[in-house]
Design a protein around this motif. Sequence first.
Motif, short mmCIF file in Angstrom:
data_model
loop_
_atom_site.label_atom_id
_atom_site.label_comp_id
_atom_site.label_asym_id
_atom_site.label_seq_id
_atom_site.Cartn_x
_atom_site.Cartn_y
_atom_site.Cartn_z
N GLU A 97 0.81 -1.21 0.00
CA GLU A 97 0.00 0.00 0.00
C GLU A 97 0.85 1.26 0.00
OE1 GLU A 97 -3.34 2.19 2.89
OE2 GLU A 97 -2.80 0.08 3.21
N ASP A 98 2.05 1.19 0.57
CA ASP A 98 2.88 2.36 0.73
C ASP A 98 3.85 2.60 -0.43
OD1 ASP A 98 1.75 2.92 3.21
OD2 ASP A 98 3.21 1.70 4.30
N ILE A 99 3.91 1.67 -1.37
CA ILE A 99 4.87 1.76 -2.47
C ILE A 99 4.23 2.48 -3.66
CG2 ILE A 99 6.20 0.40 -4.14
CD1 ILE A 99 6.49 -1.73 -1.92
N SER A 100 4.92 3.49 -4.16
CA SER A 100 4.39 4.25 -5.30
C SER A 100 4.57 3.46 -6.59
CB SER A 100 5.11 5.59 -5.42
OG SER A 100 6.46 5.39 -5.85
N GLY A 145 6.78 -15.48 -1.16
CA GLY A 145 6.79 -14.05 -0.87
C GLY A 145 6.45 -13.74 0.58
N LEU A 146 7.37 -13.07 1.26
CA LEU A 146 7.15 -12.66 2.65
C LEU A 146 6.50 -11.28 2.68
CD1 LEU A 146 10.50 -13.69 4.40
CD2 LEU A 146 8.34 -14.96 4.31
N PRO A 147 5.87 -10.92 3.81
CA PRO A 147 5.37 -9.55 3.95
C PRO A 147 6.52 -8.56 3.82
CG PRO A 147 5.31 -10.74 6.06
CD PRO A 147 5.61 -11.73 5.01
N THR A 148 6.23 -7.38 3.32
CA THR A 148 7.17 -6.28 3.01
C THR A 148 7.92 -6.51 1.71
OG1 THR A 148 9.24 -6.99 4.11
CG2 THR A 148 7.55 -5.93 5.50
N THR A 201 2.49 3.22 6.75
CA THR A 201 1.18 3.52 7.31
C THR A 201 1.09 2.97 8.73
OG1 THR A 201 0.19 3.45 5.11
CG2 THR A 201 -1.30 3.18 6.98
N SER A 202 0.62 3.79 9.65
CA SER A 202 0.68 3.45 11.08
C SER A 202 0.01 2.12 11.41
CB SER A 202 0.06 4.57 11.91
OG SER A 202 -1.30 4.79 11.52
N ASP A 203 -1.05 1.78 10.70
CA ASP A 203 -1.75 0.52 10.98
C ASP A 203 -0.84 -0.69 10.80
OD1 ASP A 203 -4.10 1.65 11.72
OD2 ASP A 203 -5.18 1.22 9.85
N TYR A 204 0.21 -0.55 9.97
CA TYR A 204 1.08 -1.69 9.69
C TYR A 204 2.23 -1.82 10.70
CZ TYR A 204 -1.09 -2.12 5.07
OH TYR A 204 -1.98 -2.30 4.04
N LEU A 205 2.48 -0.78 11.47
CA LEU A 205 3.68 -0.76 12.31
C LEU A 205 3.68 -1.84 13.38
CD1 LEU A 205 4.24 3.09 12.72
CD2 LEU A 205 5.59 1.47 11.35
N GLY A 206 2.55 -2.13 13.97
CA GLY A 206 2.53 -3.06 15.09
C GLY A 206 2.16 -4.48 14.72
N VAL A 209 3.85 -6.54 9.09
CA VAL A 209 4.74 -5.70 8.30
C VAL A 209 5.85 -5.12 9.17
CG1 VAL A 209 4.92 -3.55 6.98
CG2 VAL A 209 3.07 -5.17 6.50
N GLY A 210 5.46 -4.48 10.26
CA GLY A 210 6.45 -3.87 11.15
C GLY A 210 7.40 -4.90 11.73
N ASN A 211 6.87 -6.05 12.12
CA ASN A 211 7.72 -7.09 12.70
C ASN A 211 8.70 -7.65 11.67
OD1 ASN A 211 6.40 -6.85 15.15
ND2 ASN A 211 4.93 -8.48 14.71
N THR A 212 8.27 -7.77 10.43
CA THR A 212 9.16 -8.30 9.39
C THR A 212 10.28 -7.31 9.08
OG1 THR A 212 7.31 -9.53 8.43
CG2 THR A 212 9.28 -9.26 7.07
N LEU A 213 9.95 -6.02 9.04
CA LEU A 213 10.98 -5.02 8.82
C LEU A 213 12.03 -5.06 9.92
CD1 LEU A 213 8.81 -2.00 7.58
CD2 LEU A 213 10.44 -3.33 6.23
N LYS A 214 11.59 -5.24 11.15
CA LYS A 214 12.54 -5.35 12.27
C LYS A 214 13.38 -6.62 12.14
CE LYS A 214 9.70 -2.83 15.64
NZ LYS A 214 8.90 -2.92 16.89
N TYR A 215 12.75 -7.70 11.66
CA TYR A 215 13.48 -8.96 11.47
C TYR A 215 14.61 -8.77 10.46
CZ TYR A 215 14.52 -13.50 9.41
OH TYR A 215 15.17 -14.60 8.91
#
Length: 287
Positions: A97-100, A145-148, A201-206, A209-215
């Motif tokens: 959703e966040d990718i142009s 395909g993983l999230p993110t 997008t804030s809804d994805y942070l917790g 999506v957010g967890n995979t980015l941290k991983y």
Amino acid sequence: MATTTPLIWLITGSSVGLGAALATHVLKSGHKVIATARNIASASEANPEIASLGGQWMTLDVTSRNSGLVIQEALTVFGRIDVLVNNAGYSLLGAVEDISEEEARDQFDTNFFGPLRLIRSILPSFRAQRSGTIINVSSVAGIDGLPTCGLYAGSKFALEGLSESLAHEVSDFNIRVLVVEPGAFRTRFLQSCTFPERETTSDYLGNTVGNTLKYFEGLDGMQPGDPVKCCSTIFDIVTKSGVASGLEKEYLRLPIGIDALDRVDKKIRHMKETVEALRGITSNTNF
């Protein structure tokens, strides 16, 4: 039968990571290498062993519409190419959703259209000599395909589909297509990842999506795979030597790394479960 005659390899993205490691291994094995990079001055400075071992650098931006000209340049210098390695690529990480659209197009331009241009440029030569190997460096993300990773995985899925069809089209000319699907290898790949200009997008942070980015952030520098061993295996598969000397069949796909094999196994099980669960529903659709 193992390859004994030295082959001429053209490797894209030779400045870092698997590209540099593969170029070095191929040269140490007595073969010839045309190493390409967007900036060959910095690439050769960062990898002096490539030139010292006899490799030749050529400038190549795989996103250029004229990138296929490097094939003609290389053929003029060396007379032939035996192995094309489409290795150049990068990963765009973020929620779909966040990718142009522009960012998505840039991802595909490098990871899919870049290889496509070089493949189309080299095929006349490969057909004429009735031999050649095209190595498309995909990823286990091209299977799972993983999230993110939506756009990265999408570009690699596209490369895998292209490779599968291409392999059928060129087999009559003794041209081989090999799709390499690495897991996590300890290169600078994660350091070169890009992210959407738009903030997550804030809804994805917790959530996932957010967890995979941290991983991925924590994985950098901790990847289990040894890139030198990866490239040695790729070389052996192509030349039918070393660990691959006993292989009689030429396989299209090369999932490489324990983590990649685990993800492929899981994907196969999931697809089989899906097919069996839905067989009774979806099989009765003919006239």
